[in-house]
Design a protein around this motif. Sequence first.
Motif, PDB file in Angstrom:
ATOM      1  N   TYR A  32      -5.929   8.710   6.097  1.00  0.00           N
ATOM      2  CA  TYR A  32      -6.743   9.921   6.178  1.00  0.00           C
ATOM      3  C   TYR A  32      -8.029   9.701   5.385  1.00  0.00           C
ATOM      4  N   LYS A  33      -9.073  10.433   5.801  1.00  0.00           N
ATOM      5  CA  LYS A  33     -10.400  10.269   5.195  1.00  0.00           C
ATOM      6  C   LYS A  33     -10.615  11.339   4.155  1.00  0.00           C
ATOM      7  N   ARG A  34     -11.226  10.954   3.041  1.00  0.00           N
ATOM      8  CA  ARG A  34     -11.752  11.982   2.137  1.00  0.00           C
ATOM      9  C   ARG A  34     -13.236  11.773   2.052  1.00  0.00           C
ATOM     10  N   ARG A  35     -13.935  12.791   2.518  1.00  0.00           N
ATOM     11  CA  ARG A  35     -15.378  12.669   2.688  1.00  0.00           C
ATOM     12  C   ARG A  35     -16.069  12.161   1.417  1.00  0.00           C
ATOM     13  N   GLY A  36     -16.824  11.109   1.551  1.00  0.00           N
ATOM     14  CA  GLY A  36     -17.590  10.605   0.421  1.00  0.00           C
ATOM     15  C   GLY A  36     -16.777   9.765  -0.555  1.00  0.00           C
ATOM     16  N   VAL A  37     -15.484   9.725  -0.360  1.00  0.00           N
ATOM     17  CA  VAL A  37     -14.650   8.943  -1.291  1.00  0.00           C
ATOM     18  C   VAL A  37     -14.102   7.700  -0.606  1.00  0.00           C
ATOM     19  N   GLY A  38     -13.475   7.902   0.538  1.00  0.00           N
ATOM     20  CA  GLY A  38     -12.952   6.739   1.243  1.00  0.00           C
ATOM     21  C   GLY A  38     -11.734   7.062   2.079  1.00  0.00           C
ATOM     22  N   MET A  39     -10.960   6.047   2.361  1.00  0.00           N
ATOM     23  CA  MET A  39      -9.774   6.170   3.214  1.00  0.00           C
ATOM     24  C   MET A  39      -8.524   5.987   2.362  1.00  0.00           C
ATOM     25  N   PHE A  40      -7.525   6.794   2.686  1.00  0.00           N
ATOM     26  CA  PHE A  40      -6.282   6.743   1.908  1.00  0.00           C
ATOM     27  C   PHE A  40      -5.090   6.650   2.839  1.00  0.00           C
ATOM     28  N   VAL A  41      -3.992   6.133   2.295  1.00  0.00           N
ATOM     29  CA  VAL A  41      -2.768   6.010   3.087  1.00  0.00           C
ATOM     30  C   VAL A  41      -2.085   7.380   3.139  1.00  0.00           C
ATOM     31  N   SER A  42      -1.755   7.809   4.355  1.00  0.00           N
ATOM     32  CA  SER A  42      -1.062   9.099   4.508  1.00  0.00           C
ATOM     33  C   SER A  42       0.306   9.010   3.836  1.00  0.00           C
ATOM     34  N   PRO A  43       0.717  10.100   3.222  1.00  0.00           N
ATOM     35  CA  PRO A  43       2.035  10.082   2.548  1.00  0.00           C
ATOM     36  C   PRO A  43       3.173   9.718   3.509  1.00  0.00           C
ATOM     37  N   ASP A  44       3.048  10.167   4.763  1.00  0.00           N
ATOM     38  CA  ASP A  44       4.150   9.881   5.679  1.00  0.00           C
ATOM     39  C   ASP A  44       3.900   8.632   6.536  1.00  0.00           C
ATOM     40  N   ALA A  45       2.910   7.820   6.138  1.00  0.00           N
ATOM     41  CA  ALA A  45       2.604   6.624   6.924  1.00  0.00           C
ATOM     42  C   ALA A  45       3.795   5.669   7.041  1.00  0.00           C
ATOM     43  N   PRO A  46       4.499   5.373   5.927  1.00  0.00           N
ATOM     44  CA  PRO A  46       5.614   4.425   6.049  1.00  0.00           C
ATOM     45  C   PRO A  46       6.652   4.912   7.050  1.00  0.00           C
ATOM     46  N   GLU A  47       6.953   6.221   6.958  1.00  0.00           N
ATOM     47  CA  GLU A  47       7.964   6.752   7.865  1.00  0.00           C
ATOM     48  C   GLU A  47       7.474   6.713   9.316  1.00  0.00           C
ATOM     49  N   THR A  48       6.212   7.082   9.517  1.00  0.00           N
ATOM     50  CA  THR A  48       5.640   7.052  10.869  1.00  0.00           C
ATOM     51  C   THR A  48       5.751   5.648  11.464  1.00  0.00           C
ATOM     52  N   LEU A  49       5.410   4.682  10.610  1.00  0.00           N
ATOM     53  CA  LEU A  49       5.435   3.293  11.080  1.00  0.00           C
ATOM     54  C   LEU A  49       6.847   2.846  11.403  1.00  0.00           C
ATOM     55  N   ARG A  50       7.760   3.177  10.486  1.00  0.00           N
ATOM     56  CA  ARG A  50       9.149   2.775  10.710  1.00  0.00           C
ATOM     57  C   ARG A  50       9.665   3.376  12.007  1.00  0.00           C
ATOM     58  N   LEU A  98       0.872  -1.171   0.000  1.00  0.00           N
ATOM     59  CA  LEU A  98       0.000   0.000   0.000  1.00  0.00           C
ATOM     60  C   LEU A  98       0.908   1.220   0.000  1.00  0.00           C
ATOM     61  N   GLY A  99       0.846   2.017  -1.079  1.00  0.00           N
ATOM     62  CA  GLY A  99       1.706   3.178  -1.182  1.00  0.00           C
ATOM     63  C   GLY A  99       1.032   4.437  -0.678  1.00  0.00           C
ATOM     64  N   ALA A 100       1.777   5.521  -0.659  1.00  0.00           N
ATOM     65  CA  ALA A 100       1.236   6.803  -0.222  1.00  0.00           C
ATOM     66  C   ALA A 100       0.056   7.190  -1.100  1.00  0.00           C
ATOM     67  N   ASP A 101      -0.994   7.702  -0.479  1.00  0.00           N
ATOM     68  CA  ASP A 101      -2.219   8.152  -1.150  1.00  0.00           C
ATOM     69  C   ASP A 101      -2.985   7.045  -1.879  1.00  0.00           C
ATOM     70  N   ASP A 102      -2.601   5.804  -1.626  1.00  0.00           N
ATOM     71  CA  ASP A 102      -3.401   4.686  -2.157  1.00  0.00           C
ATOM     72  C   ASP A 102      -4.701   4.583  -1.358  1.00  0.00           C
ATOM     73  N   GLN A 103      -5.766   4.229  -2.062  1.00  0.00           N
ATOM     74  CA  GLN A 103      -7.039   4.059  -1.350  1.00  0.00           C
ATOM     75  C   GLN A 103      -7.072   2.664  -0.716  1.00  0.00           C
ATOM     76  N   VAL A 104      -7.530   2.594   0.509  1.00  0.00           N
ATOM     77  CA  VAL A 104      -7.692   1.270   1.128  1.00  0.00           C
ATOM     78  C   VAL A 104      -9.140   0.824   0.917  1.00  0.00           C
ATOM     79  N   MET A 105      -9.343  -0.475   1.030  1.00  0.00           N
ATOM     80  CA  MET A 105     -10.682  -1.051   0.845  1.00  0.00           C
ATOM     81  C   MET A 105     -11.682  -0.376   1.780  1.00  0.00           C
ATOM     82  N   SER A 106     -12.910  -0.214   1.308  1.00  0.00           N
ATOM     83  CA  SER A 106     -13.928   0.408   2.172  1.00  0.00           C
ATOM     84  C   SER A 106     -14.264  -0.535   3.337  1.00  0.00           C
ATOM     85  N   THR A 107     -14.829   0.061   4.378  1.00  0.00           N
ATOM     86  CA  THR A 107     -15.174  -0.731   5.563  1.00  0.00           C
ATOM     87  C   THR A 107     -16.063  -1.916   5.199  1.00  0.00           C
ATOM     88  N   THR A 108     -17.104  -1.630   4.395  1.00  0.00           N
ATOM     89  CA  THR A 108     -18.048  -2.700   4.076  1.00  0.00           C
ATOM     90  C   THR A 108     -17.384  -3.793   3.235  1.00  0.00           C
TER      91      THR A 108
END
Lengths: 240, 123, 293
Positions: free
Chosen positions: B62-80, B25-35
């Motif tokens: 991060y959430k984009r209203r009405g569109v879905g959830m996306f991976v934060s650009p700095d998520a990999p670094e935060t996780l590391r 999952l890369g930066a700004d990739d959309q993750v699967m919806s909850t449902t």
Amino acid sequence: MTTRVAKRWPLLRVLLSAHLTFLALLWAMFTLLVLVVTSILVWTNADTDNIMHLLSVQAPRWLLFGLGLDAVSTYLRIHLSHGRTRREFTGQALAHAGILSGAAAFLITAGYAMEFGLRSLYAVFDWRSRAPELDPATLPQVFGTFWLSLLMWMVAGLVIGLGFFRSPAHGIFSIPVGIVIVLPSVISNRNAGMPFLGDWVVDLDLGPGEILAISAVILVASAGLLRRGVRGVPMRTSAE
Amino acid sequence: MFDDRSPIYRQIAEQIEADVLRGALGADDQVMSTTKYAAFHRINPATVAKAFQQLVDDGLLYKRRGVGMFVSPDAPETLRERRRKTFFTDVVDPMVAQARTLRIPAGELIDRITELSTGEEQP
Amino acid sequence: MSMVVEVDQLTLRYHDVTALDEVSCTLTGGKIYGLLGRNGSGKTSLLSVLAGYREHTDGQVRIGGLPVFDNAEVTSRVCLVRGSGDATQNSLKVADVLEFAAILRTSWDSDYAAELVELFSLPLNKTVGSLSHGRRSALGIVIGLASRTPLTMFDESYLGLDAPTRYKFYDAVLAEAMAQPRTIILSTHLIEEVSALFEEVLILDDGKLVLHEEAETLRASGCAVTGDAEVVDRFVDGLRVLGEKRLGRTKSAMVYGDLDAEQRAGASAAGLDLGPLALQDLFVHLTEPGDPS
């Protein structure tokens, strides 16, 4: 979600669609059988009266009684499982008994009417039925008698069915009640083969007016009994 | 895939974190919806929503209203960064303890680590 | 009308048996609930009262703030499928069972029912009695789902279903629960397969409600403490112990409740092993006959 207009008398519609078709099918088969058998008997110049009369009196009674049982044991369960109330049940089940017994009486009367037709047919072949002559003018009376009698038998089926739906003990206690309910019909039709009852009921020699009055009282009492019996009835699991 | 031995929402979060760390999952990739996620893994949607909410709270999604959830650009670094903090207590300490029980000398351990690390640097 | 289920001090007695003994709980609705309990624990009794199949002896039951028994306003919005269902009578054809459902159930969705019939490959022209146990259960499931009732309950409705069909059932339940807010209660004593579907779990034992908790909280709240018997005994003193196993000097105690960091550190310092506890284990221990809790 699909919304639908609530239909009136849903249980009555279910019961009629289940039992009327069944009744009509049985009648068609039975009538055909009777016509064939009587024709053969008449042809061979045998005594046709007793067997056929007995059959046409006994078979429909027990059939309607059985359908009364079924209305409770099968359809009360289905009715309740679809979120319907016990209160709704009594009225629709009684209406069903009225309509179904009427339909059955009509079919039987139609059978009698067919026999008149057959007699004219026999005459063509110069056969002679040894059964007593029937006057076509008595057909309404035949219909009325059968209707009342079958109605009582079906109501007895409802009462006993409800007894057993409640518990085996209630079921056993409801049997004598059922016998009381069918008594007027036994009297009016003569005691044709009713078990456990002697011929004393025939000797009562009640007139049609009295029998009607007694039947009306019994019907009202049965309706009250059904209403009371169904009120708190638990729906047991089939395993219980 | 998910078991009953720890909260499923934590298992879901860990799985998505692993995907981010692996680069699946890369930066700004959309993750699967909850449902979709719930249906796919046969999990209660409220449980999935809880996992996603935790990832949002952690700044990984991060959430984009009405569109879905996306991976934060700095998520990999935060996780590391987060994993680095616990790496020694989670991974190294038990390994050393295990080595001690097996009487493997510390020197041998260090040699092995050096060997693996230099091996990795070569193409 | 919201479908909040409020059960207060509910008692049900019949045939000299106390089937439910002062059960109290509130189900807020719109969730999938797991009702767990061994055979004869009172699951069917509780659901039967909620569906108005039976009148309770004592206490109070309200759904959406209204009394349930013989109250069309409530029961028309509640559907219970016990086993393969009370609406599936052996003498009837599958098609008739569905037709009668369409007539009697006000919220019936015929299109959805047809879809489900296809999904579970049910033969419309056969009588219910001639179907296999699994197919009968599937028919019950079709009735429960296509009723589209705000409160839908399945009581051991998976019985006789093979694994692929059970998964179809779970998928359909989940899809329904997400497509529209429906409260769904699944009662079962086979937990592992379905527990991920539950948002909340209720455990009945011997007619009593022994636990009502969010499934996720439950998964975090059990703990198996293993180590030297004496040390384990000292550690679990004062904690809620659900069950114990012993092999020689080693003992494993199932502890219910969250351990704080200090306790965990203490356990590790004392050489005790802390392991997670599966929902299934938790259930087994909570409902063990003669359980002291």
